[in-house]
Design a protein around this motif. Structure first.
Motif, PDB file in Angstrom:
ATOM      1  N   HIS A 136       0.829  -1.206   0.000  1.00  0.00           N
ATOM      2  CA  HIS A 136       0.000   0.000   0.000  1.00  0.00           C
ATOM      3  C   HIS A 136       0.864   1.257   0.000  1.00  0.00           C
ATOM      4  O   HIS A 136       0.528   2.237  -0.670  1.00  0.00           O
ATOM      5  CB  HIS A 136      -0.954   0.005   1.191  1.00  0.00           C
ATOM      6  CG  HIS A 136      -2.123  -0.914   1.021  1.00  0.00           C
ATOM      7  ND1 HIS A 136      -3.011  -0.809  -0.022  1.00  0.00           N
ATOM      8  CD2 HIS A 136      -2.544  -1.964   1.750  1.00  0.00           C
ATOM      9  CE1 HIS A 136      -3.931  -1.734   0.073  1.00  0.00           C
ATOM     10  NE2 HIS A 136      -3.665  -2.472   1.149  1.00  0.00           N
ATOM     11  N   GLN A 137       1.968   1.241   0.746  1.00  0.00           N
ATOM     12  CA  GLN A 137       2.856   2.402   0.771  1.00  0.00           C
ATOM     13  C   GLN A 137       3.460   2.647  -0.613  1.00  0.00           C
ATOM     14  O   GLN A 137       3.522   3.787  -1.075  1.00  0.00           O
ATOM     15  CB  GLN A 137       3.958   2.204   1.803  1.00  0.00           C
ATOM     16  CG  GLN A 137       3.472   2.315   3.229  1.00  0.00           C
ATOM     17  CD  GLN A 137       4.559   1.948   4.239  1.00  0.00           C
ATOM     18  OE1 GLN A 137       5.632   1.474   3.865  1.00  0.00           O
ATOM     19  NE2 GLN A 137       4.265   2.168   5.513  1.00  0.00           N
ATOM     20  N   GLN A 140       0.700   4.027  -2.896  1.00  0.00           N
ATOM     21  CA  GLN A 140       0.401   5.418  -2.594  1.00  0.00           C
ATOM     22  C   GLN A 140       1.501   6.336  -3.114  1.00  0.00           C
ATOM     23  O   GLN A 140       1.220   7.411  -3.655  1.00  0.00           O
ATOM     24  CB  GLN A 140       0.212   5.618  -1.094  1.00  0.00           C
ATOM     25  CG  GLN A 140      -1.087   5.064  -0.570  1.00  0.00           C
ATOM     26  CD  GLN A 140      -1.191   5.148   0.945  1.00  0.00           C
ATOM     27  OE1 GLN A 140      -0.189   5.332   1.632  1.00  0.00           O
ATOM     28  NE2 GLN A 140      -2.410   5.014   1.454  1.00  0.00           N
ATOM     29  N   LYS A 144       0.962   9.263  -5.874  1.00  0.00           N
ATOM     30  CA  LYS A 144       1.345  10.640  -5.561  1.00  0.00           C
ATOM     31  C   LYS A 144       2.333  11.166  -6.594  1.00  0.00           C
ATOM     32  O   LYS A 144       2.209  12.292  -7.067  1.00  0.00           O
ATOM     33  CB  LYS A 144       1.949  10.719  -4.159  1.00  0.00           C
ATOM     34  CG  LYS A 144       2.287  12.138  -3.726  1.00  0.00           C
ATOM     35  CD  LYS A 144       2.843  12.157  -2.336  1.00  0.00           C
ATOM     36  CE  LYS A 144       3.160  13.526  -1.832  1.00  0.00           C
ATOM     37  NZ  LYS A 144       3.783  14.448  -2.715  1.00  0.00           N
TER      38      LYS A 144
END
Length: 162
Positions: A136-137, A140, A144
Motif C-alpha cells: 500500500h505504501q 500510494q 502521488k
C-alpha cells in the motif's frame, strides 16, 4: 483350443505398466521436437510467447497441491514430500518433469511444511500484514508521484510556435 488373453482395460495397472516401458515414456525430446521429427515442416509453428512468471508460478503451485503439499509428520507436524511420493504422483498423473522441476516441487513442499509449522505457534504473526502495508505504501507513493507529474505538466506555459 488356445485361449487368447483379452487386452487390459485402457486405465488398468497392466496397461499403465505396459505404457511405462514404451519408447513414448523414455523419449527425452520436447513435445515440439517430437512433432517436428514426426511431421517435419507440415506442422504449425509452435513458437509461443514467453510465459508470464505469475502463470508459471501458479502452475507449479497447482502441481504441488495436486500431489499433496506435505505429508503428515506425527508429533512434529507436517513434513516435505519425499522423492518417492513426488515420483509416484508424477508417474500416476503422467507428468513428465525435469529434475529441476522435481527439485522445485520438493523445495516448495519443504517451504510449505516449514511455514505451516511456524504458523501453528500461538504467537505467530501473519506473514501478510507487513507485505500488505509495504504494498500500500508503494502504491500510494506511485499515485502521488503520478499526480505530482500531472500537476507540473499543467503548470507549464504552452510555448507558442511562430
Amino acid at each position: 483350443m488356445q485361449a487368447v488373453p483379452k487386452a487390459p482395460p485402457k486405465h488398468s495397472k497392466a496397461a499403465f505398466n505396459k505404457g511405462a516401458n514404451s519408447a513414448e515414456h523414455t523419449d527425452t525430446r520436447t513435445r515440439k521436437q517430437q512433432l517436428e521429427a514426426a511431421h517435419g515442416d507440415d506442422i504449425i509453428d509452435l513458437d509461443m510467447p514467453p510465459l508470464d512468471p505469475a502463470d508459471l508460478c501458479q502452475t507449479y503451485i497447482s502441481m504441488l497441491f495436486e500431489a499433496g503439499p506435505v505429508l503428515p509428520g506425527g508429533m512434529g507436524g507436517a513434513t516435505a514430500l519425499t522423492w518417492q511420493e513426488l515420483d509416484a504422483w508424477a508417474s500416476r498423473t503422467d507428468q513428465r518433469l525435469t529434475p529441476e522441476e522435481f527439485r522445485l516441487l520438493r523445495r516448495l513442499s519443504g517451504v510449505y511444511a516449514s511455514a505451516s509449522h511456524r504458523m501453528s505457534e500461538h504467537d505467530a504473526k501473519s506473514p501478510w500484514l507487513e507485505q500488505l502495508a509495504e504494498h500500500h505504501q508503494r502504491k500510494q507513493a506511485a499515485i502521488k508521484a503520478a499526480f505530482d507529474r500531472m500537476a507540473r505538466l499543467s503548470q507549464r506555459q504552452p510555448t507558442s510556435r511562430t
